[in-house]
Motif scaffolding. Structure first.
Motif, PDB file in Angstrom:
ATOM      1  N   HIS A  84       4.457  -4.004 -10.125  1.00 55.00           N
ATOM      2  CA  HIS A  84       3.265  -3.233 -10.942  1.00 55.00           C
ATOM      3  C   HIS A  84       2.435  -2.528 -10.176  1.00 55.00           C
ATOM      4  O   HIS A  84       1.862  -2.775  -9.239  1.00 55.00           O
ATOM      5  CB  HIS A  84       2.411  -4.418 -11.663  1.00 55.00           C
ATOM      6  N   VAL A  85       2.537  -1.225 -10.441  1.00 56.48           N
ATOM      7  CA  VAL A  85       1.634  -0.179  -9.874  1.00 56.48           C
ATOM      8  C   VAL A  85       0.321  -0.311 -10.364  1.00 56.48           C
ATOM      9  O   VAL A  85       0.020  -0.068 -11.730  1.00 56.48           O
ATOM     10  CB  VAL A  85       2.191   1.115 -10.143  1.00 56.48           C
ATOM     11  N   LEU A  86      -0.740  -0.687  -9.569  1.00 52.32           N
ATOM     12  CA  LEU A  86      -2.010  -0.919 -10.019  1.00 52.32           C
ATOM     13  C   LEU A  86      -2.777   0.305 -10.909  1.00 52.32           C
ATOM     14  O   LEU A  86      -2.862   1.199 -10.044  1.00 52.32           O
ATOM     15  CB  LEU A  86      -2.895  -1.673  -9.062  1.00 52.32           C
ATOM     16  N   LYS A  87      -3.407   0.167 -11.749  1.00 48.70           N
ATOM     17  CA  LYS A  87      -3.909   1.245 -12.398  1.00 48.70           C
ATOM     18  C   LYS A  87      -5.588   1.046 -12.257  1.00 48.70           C
ATOM     19  O   LYS A  87      -6.196   1.772 -11.947  1.00 48.70           O
ATOM     20  CB  LYS A  87      -3.874   1.202 -13.954  1.00 48.70           C
ATOM     21  N   ASP A  88      -5.914  -0.202 -12.377  1.00 43.93           N
ATOM     22  CA  ASP A  88      -7.359  -0.489 -11.908  1.00 43.93           C
ATOM     23  C   ASP A  88      -6.994  -1.957 -11.181  1.00 43.93           C
ATOM     24  O   ASP A  88      -6.153  -2.768 -11.476  1.00 43.93           O
ATOM     25  CB  ASP A  88      -8.256  -0.751 -13.146  1.00 43.93           C
ATOM     26  N   VAL A  89      -8.169  -2.605 -10.880  1.00 45.25           N
ATOM     27  CA  VAL A  89      -8.502  -3.795  -9.948  1.00 45.25           C
ATOM     28  C   VAL A  89      -9.314  -4.648 -10.521  1.00 45.25           C
ATOM     29  O   VAL A  89      -9.460  -5.771  -9.988  1.00 45.25           O
ATOM     30  CB  VAL A  89      -8.591  -3.714  -8.559  1.00 45.25           C
ATOM     31  N   MET A 140       5.510   3.521  -6.909  1.00 43.22           N
ATOM     32  CA  MET A 140       4.237   4.190  -7.028  1.00 43.22           C
ATOM     33  C   MET A 140       4.508   5.902  -6.787  1.00 43.22           C
ATOM     34  O   MET A 140       3.765   6.617  -7.330  1.00 43.22           O
ATOM     35  CB  MET A 140       3.546   3.840  -5.550  1.00 43.22           C
ATOM     36  N   ALA A 141       5.702   6.349  -6.357  1.00 43.19           N
ATOM     37  CA  ALA A 141       5.807   7.805  -6.299  1.00 43.19           C
ATOM     38  C   ALA A 141       5.888   8.328  -7.844  1.00 43.19           C
ATOM     39  O   ALA A 141       5.944   9.316  -7.979  1.00 43.19           O
ATOM     40  CB  ALA A 141       6.955   7.972  -5.345  1.00 43.19           C
ATOM     41  N   GLN A 142       6.739   7.225  -8.420  1.00 41.20           N
ATOM     42  CA  GLN A 142       7.155   7.640 -10.081  1.00 41.20           C
ATOM     43  C   GLN A 142       5.984   7.188 -10.992  1.00 41.20           C
ATOM     44  O   GLN A 142       6.025   7.627 -11.994  1.00 41.20           O
ATOM     45  CB  GLN A 142       8.494   6.873 -10.409  1.00 41.20           C
ATOM     46  N   GLY A 143       5.079   6.352 -10.407  1.00 40.41           N
ATOM     47  CA  GLY A 143       4.182   5.825 -11.272  1.00 40.41           C
ATOM     48  C   GLY A 143       4.394   5.017 -12.524  1.00 40.41           C
ATOM     49  O   GLY A 143       4.119   4.998 -13.452  1.00 40.41           O
ATOM     50  N   ARG A 144       5.687   4.287 -12.031  1.00 29.31           N
ATOM     51  CA  ARG A 144       6.230   3.465 -13.255  1.00 29.31           C
ATOM     52  C   ARG A 144       6.543   2.113 -12.660  1.00 29.31           C
ATOM     53  O   ARG A 144       7.091   1.788 -11.431  1.00 29.31           O
ATOM     54  CB  ARG A 144       7.579   4.042 -13.482  1.00 29.31           C
ATOM     55  N   ALA A 150       9.159  -4.060  -0.695  1.00 29.53           N
ATOM     56  CA  ALA A 150       8.232  -2.855  -0.324  1.00 29.53           C
ATOM     57  C   ALA A 150       8.823  -1.511  -0.602  1.00 29.53           C
ATOM     58  O   ALA A 150       8.052  -0.616  -0.860  1.00 29.53           O
ATOM     59  CB  ALA A 150       7.764  -2.924   1.080  1.00 29.53           C
ATOM     60  N   SER A 151      10.132  -1.204  -0.337  1.00 32.90           N
ATOM     61  CA  SER A 151      10.642   0.175  -0.470  1.00 32.90           C
ATOM     62  C   SER A 151      10.771   0.485  -2.086  1.00 32.90           C
ATOM     63  O   SER A 151      10.308   1.503  -2.465  1.00 32.90           O
ATOM     64  CB  SER A 151      12.008   0.139  -0.193  1.00 32.90           C
ATOM     65  N   GLU A 152      11.111  -0.579  -2.960  1.00 28.33           N
ATOM     66  CA  GLU A 152      11.085  -0.505  -4.374  1.00 28.33           C
ATOM     67  C   GLU A 152       9.439  -0.318  -4.546  1.00 28.33           C
ATOM     68  O   GLU A 152       9.373   0.534  -5.711  1.00 28.33           O
ATOM     69  CB  GLU A 152      11.701  -1.698  -5.022  1.00 28.33           C
ATOM     70  N   ALA A 153       8.482  -0.756  -4.187  1.00 24.78           N
ATOM     71  CA  ALA A 153       7.461  -0.794  -4.656  1.00 24.78           C
ATOM     72  C   ALA A 153       6.822   0.731  -4.261  1.00 24.78           C
ATOM     73  O   ALA A 153       5.935   1.294  -5.129  1.00 24.78           O
ATOM     74  CB  ALA A 153       6.540  -1.624  -3.989  1.00 24.78           C
ATOM     75  N   ALA A 170       0.938  -1.324   0.172  1.00 26.23           N
ATOM     76  CA  ALA A 170       0.047  -0.174  -0.164  1.00 26.23           C
ATOM     77  C   ALA A 170       0.933   1.341   0.048  1.00 26.23           C
ATOM     78  O   ALA A 170       2.111   1.157   0.371  1.00 26.23           O
ATOM     79  CB  ALA A 170      -0.836   0.001   1.239  1.00 26.23           C
ATOM     80  N   ALA A 171       0.484   2.430  -0.650  1.00 25.68           N
ATOM     81  CA  ALA A 171       1.030   3.677  -0.558  1.00 25.68           C
ATOM     82  C   ALA A 171       1.625   4.073   0.791  1.00 25.68           C
ATOM     83  O   ALA A 171       2.504   4.846   0.840  1.00 25.68           O
ATOM     84  CB  ALA A 171       0.160   4.637  -1.286  1.00 25.68           C
ATOM     85  N   ASP A 172       0.761   3.703   1.771  1.00 25.19           N
ATOM     86  CA  ASP A 172       1.216   4.197   3.184  1.00 25.19           C
ATOM     87  C   ASP A 172       2.279   3.177   3.879  1.00 25.19           C
ATOM     88  O   ASP A 172       2.736   3.502   4.842  1.00 25.19           O
ATOM     89  CB  ASP A 172       0.031   4.393   4.084  1.00 25.19           C
ATOM     90  N   GLY A 173       2.918   2.420   2.918  1.00 22.44           N
ATOM     91  CA  GLY A 173       4.083   1.591   3.572  1.00 22.44           C
ATOM     92  C   GLY A 173       3.406   0.209   4.011  1.00 22.44           C
ATOM     93  O   GLY A 173       4.613  -0.780   4.305  1.00 22.44           O
TER      94      GLY A 173
END
Length: 308
Positions: free
Chosen positions: A119-124, A87-91, A80-83, A61-64
């Motif tokens: 993978h940064v989720l765009k939709d679920v 997410m911060a870069q959107g890539r 998790a740090s890489e994820a 999750a974005a909150d860590g």
């Protein structure tokens, strides 16, 4: 008077739960996406030995907060740090750990190396499709395309693998144990099976009619009766079912009598050979707990053999 801007600090990864149940991981990812952003990390390459199988997931999750495992617990915080960076870069990104990795300070105990696709989720929608299939006790497949940075539902393959440019993860329903027998052994198996996260269905005495509908390819049938007459009806149904395991209590001598009965009823040799009797991985046992361990170890081994 001038103001200095405080540095923006990334969230610190924190494990939210110790589960490795794919259903719980995907639900976590869906919920996290609904709250802001989420990433799904997948083990897509193994070099040498590894603690987890290809297709193992982490959800971040974005909150860590994160859950799941792609190794034995030694790289998950780094994943998790890489994820969070992804997410911060959107890539999306793919990261290597262990052998062949730029992270010299992270060494896998098994001495091998792994690659994890984030993978940064765009939709679920694709994740919901998997959950819907598993809810209906059907297998599901999910293809991740690094080039398109997208997830899409696909037909499940025999195992998780690369298929051309996509990595396909396979999901199967949790093991169901249909348990027949009003014995202390049956009670011990039921307790241990529930603690193992299996879907346990204990049959009522004489209740066999609906059982044919609940024995699917991901079901083990465990017969713990002390008399052949008591097991006869459910055993016949089990032999006509697609269940991956059929086990029955009783000595070698008892099983010979069981086989003679079934042959007299015109059951084929191949069908009769499906019955594991005496039941269990090791034996003979002299107490209910040892028997329960033996039976469920056998069920787990049979599930792995059927769905590697």
């Amino acid at each position: 008077m001038h103001h200095t801007l405080a540095p923006i600090t990334a969230p610190i990864p924190v494990r939210a739960s110790s589960t490795d149940d794919p259903v719980e991981l995907l639900r976590f990812a869906i919920d996290a996406h609904g709250l802001g952003a989420a990433a799904l990390a997948t083990l897509v390459d193994i070099r040498g030995g590894a603690a987890r199988a290809l297709g193992a997931h982490m959800a971040v999750a974005a909150d860590g907060r994160f859950c799941g495992y792609v190794s034995g617990g030694c790289v998950e915080a780094a994943v998790a740090s890489e994820a969070l960076l992804a997410m911060a870069q959107g890539r999306d990104r793919t990261v290597k750990f262990g052998d062949g990795s730029p992270f010299f300070d992270i060494v896998l105990p098994c001495g091998g190396g792994i690659s994890v696709a984030i993978h940064v989720l765009k939709d679920v929608g694709a994740l919901r499709h998997v959950l819907d299939c598993l809810e209906r006790r059907q297998a599901a497949g999910l293809a991740y395309s690094p080039g398109q940075r997208a997830l899409k539902p696909v037909e499940p393959l025999p195992r998780a693998q690369w298929l051309e440019q996509d990595f396909v993860t396979v999901y199967r329903p949790r093991t169901r144990v249909v348990l027949s027998g009003q014995t202390i052994e049956a009670q011990a198996v039921a307790r241990l099976a529930e603690a193992s996260g299996y879907d346990v269905i204990a049959m009522a005495p004489g209740g066999v009619r609906p059982v044919a509908d609940i024995i699917d390819p991901f079901t083990a049938v465990v017969l713990l009766h002390h008399e052949l007459d008591a097991e006869a009806a459910i055993l016949e149904i089990a032999l006509a079912s697609p269940g991956f395991y059929i086990g029955a209590l009783g000595s070698t001598r008892t099983h010979r009598r069981r086989v003679e009965r079934l042959r007299a009823m015109a059951f084929r040799r191949d069908d009769i050979a499906r019955i594991k009797a005496p039941i269990g991985m090791f034996g003979p046992t002299r107490d209910a707990t040892s028997l329960a361990l033996s039976v469920l170890a056998d069920v787990a081994a049979a599930r792995l053999a059927a769905y590697a």
